[in-house]
Design a protein around this motif. Structure first.
Motif, PDB file in Angstrom:
ATOM      1  N   PRO A 217      -7.090 -11.555  33.934  1.00  0.00           N
ATOM      2  CA  PRO A 217      -6.951 -11.908  32.517  1.00  0.00           C
ATOM      3  C   PRO A 217      -6.248 -13.247  32.333  1.00  0.00           C
ATOM      4  N   ARG A 218      -5.554 -13.720  33.358  1.00  0.00           N
ATOM      5  CA  ARG A 218      -4.889 -15.027  33.321  1.00  0.00           C
ATOM      6  C   ARG A 218      -5.745 -16.022  34.091  1.00  0.00           C
ATOM      7  N   THR A 219      -6.218 -17.039  33.388  1.00  0.00           N
ATOM      8  CA  THR A 219      -7.115 -17.999  34.029  1.00  0.00           C
ATOM      9  C   THR A 219      -6.693 -19.432  33.746  1.00  0.00           C
ATOM     10  N   CYS A 220      -7.097 -20.294  34.632  1.00  0.00           N
ATOM     11  CA  CYS A 220      -7.062 -21.744  34.417  1.00  0.00           C
ATOM     12  C   CYS A 220      -8.500 -22.212  34.526  1.00  0.00           C
ATOM     13  N   ARG A 221      -9.055 -22.675  33.428  1.00  0.00           N
ATOM     14  CA  ARG A 221     -10.462 -23.066  33.391  1.00  0.00           C
ATOM     15  C   ARG A 221     -10.577 -24.571  33.608  1.00  0.00           C
ATOM     16  N   VAL A 222     -11.420 -24.940  34.577  1.00  0.00           N
ATOM     17  CA  VAL A 222     -11.530 -26.339  34.981  1.00  0.00           C
ATOM     18  C   VAL A 222     -12.980 -26.804  34.844  1.00  0.00           C
ATOM     19  N   GLY A 223     -13.150 -28.122  34.816  1.00  0.00           N
ATOM     20  CA  GLY A 223     -14.464 -28.693  34.573  1.00  0.00           C
ATOM     21  C   GLY A 223     -15.237 -29.100  35.792  1.00  0.00           C
ATOM     22  N   GLY A 224     -14.728 -28.865  37.009  1.00  0.00           N
ATOM     23  CA  GLY A 224     -15.454 -29.264  38.204  1.00  0.00           C
ATOM     24  C   GLY A 224     -14.876 -28.616  39.444  1.00  0.00           C
ATOM     25  N   GLN A 225     -15.662 -28.583  40.503  1.00  0.00           N
ATOM     26  CA  GLN A 225     -15.213 -27.959  41.743  1.00  0.00           C
ATOM     27  C   GLN A 225     -14.133 -28.777  42.441  1.00  0.00           C
ATOM     28  N   ASP A 226     -14.139 -30.100  42.257  1.00  0.00           N
ATOM     29  CA  ASP A 226     -13.113 -30.916  42.902  1.00  0.00           C
ATOM     30  C   ASP A 226     -11.734 -30.621  42.315  1.00  0.00           C
ATOM     31  N   ILE A 227     -11.646 -30.523  40.984  1.00  0.00           N
ATOM     32  CA  ILE A 227     -10.361 -30.207  40.358  1.00  0.00           C
ATOM     33  C   ILE A 227      -9.987 -28.742  40.613  1.00  0.00           C
ATOM     34  N   LYS A 228     -10.981 -27.881  40.715  1.00  0.00           N
ATOM     35  CA  LYS A 228     -10.717 -26.478  41.054  1.00  0.00           C
ATOM     36  C   LYS A 228     -10.094 -26.390  42.443  1.00  0.00           C
ATOM     37  N   GLN A 229     -10.674 -27.105  43.396  1.00  0.00           N
ATOM     38  CA  GLN A 229     -10.132 -27.131  44.754  1.00  0.00           C
ATOM     39  C   GLN A 229      -8.702 -27.657  44.765  1.00  0.00           C
ATOM     40  N   ALA A 230      -8.444 -28.719  43.992  1.00  0.00           N
ATOM     41  CA  ALA A 230      -7.108 -29.316  43.959  1.00  0.00           C
ATOM     42  C   ALA A 230      -6.083 -28.346  43.375  1.00  0.00           C
ATOM     43  N   MET A 231      -6.455 -27.607  42.328  1.00  0.00           N
ATOM     44  CA  MET A 231      -5.522 -26.665  41.722  1.00  0.00           C
ATOM     45  C   MET A 231      -5.221 -25.489  42.654  1.00  0.00           C
TER      46      MET A 231
END
Length: 315
Positions: A217-231
């Motif tokens: 239920p707790r999410t961080c929504r990102v706009g790309g796989q590169d930023i997802k990987q970094a987070m």
């Protein structure tokens, strides 16, 4: 009597059904409303059934209309596909190749296939974009691309032809410093839900209210796989990455697999990748050259480390 049916009548019927009113259909088709109404009435007379119930404020499909709409849609798709094929047979090299690639698909395969296509058709300009989730299919439906690569089964459309390419392994990972990396014993979905999940959001309208692959239920929504990987590497939370993207970080210990069987064996699930195009749009020589090169690259032997590569050729 059925020989009197015309494609124009069928297109009007389909457009009224999709637009919800004769007026909206007329605007979409660039016709006067009376012409649309007359065409539908003539079609109903030819078929011998009422297609719409006109007693309300807006026309509503009758049961007969709903049943026949399926056949009309199928006929029009086949006619459009035949016309596209004919245009493709008579056409020359396209000026530009528009391609939209799912962010989960390895870009090195796309680049290698484009390089081969460019050698065959050196005069063709290339317009390449990367989009997530419903983006690649939307690009085809909106005619922004001739070809799209999609990953997964969530966005099929009867207007789109799909050809399987390869399998992409999605691996649930977390930073080595994250509490989930130190958890003892197998984790269930409830345990994962206690931690922030890094997820990709969809810029297209196709997902609607759906959350695809979201557990926490707790999410961080990102706009790309590169930023997802970094987070994920920063220790913000856990998430799933394509194996080809996570492989180096896994090999060097910066990332670890989440200790769960709730997301596939070894926290890994395969997703099929497809090359797609519209049935009613012909593929030019450059598009065909790219498609052939990509299919060969995906099917042939590839130099990938195992088991962390995350990309497996289709058998």
């Amino acid at each position: 009597m059925l020989d009197a049916l015309s494609l124009d009548q069928m297109r009007m019927f389909l457009t009224v059904a999709e637009a919800g009113s004769f007026r909206a259909a007329a605007l979409k088709l660039g016709r006067v409303q009376s012409a649309v109404s007359h065409a539908i009435a003539k079609l109903e007379d030819t078929l011998g059934v009422a297609l719409f119930d006109r007693r309300g404020h807006r026309p509503v499909l009758t049961p007969e209309g709903k049943a026949l709409l399926v056949h009309v849609r199928d006929v029009l798709l086949r006619v459009d596909a035949m016309r596209a094929r004919a245009r493709g047979l008579s056409g020359g090299v396209e000026l530009e190749l528009g391609l939209t690639v799912d962010v989960l698909f390895p870009p090195r395969l796309v680049g290698a296939a484009l390089a081969e296509a460019s050698e065959t058709c050196p005069s063709v300009a290339i317009r390449l974009s990367a989009e997530a989730l419903g983006g690649p299919i939307t690009a085809l439906l909106e005619k922004r691309s001739q070809l799209s690569i999609i990953v997964g089964e969530s966005f099929r459309d009867p207007r789109i032809a799909m050809e399987a390419l390869t399998s992409i392994d999605m691996i649930a990972v977390v930073a080595a410093s994250h509490p989930l990396a130190r958890a003892s014993g197998p984790l269930d979905a409830a345990a994962l839900a206690d931690h922030l999940q890094i997820v990709q959001f969809d810029r297209s309208p196709l997902t609607g209210e759906r959350d695809i692959g979201v557990i926490s239920p707790r999410t961080c929504r990102v706009g790309g796989q590169d930023i997802k990987q970094a987070m994920i590497l920063a220790g913000l939370g856990w998430g799933r990455l394509p194996g080809w993207l996570a492989a180096e970080d896994l090999a060097k210990g910066r990332l670890v697999r989440v200790g769960t069987g709730a997301l596939g064996r070894r926290a890994q699930l395969p997703m099929e990748a497809y090359l797609c195009h519209r049935l009613d749009e012909p593929l030019g020589p450059a598009a065909c050259s790219f498609a052939a090169a990509l299919a060969r690259l995906c099917a042939g032997p590839q130099d990938r480390p195992e088991p962390e590569s995350g990309v497996r050729a289709r058998p």
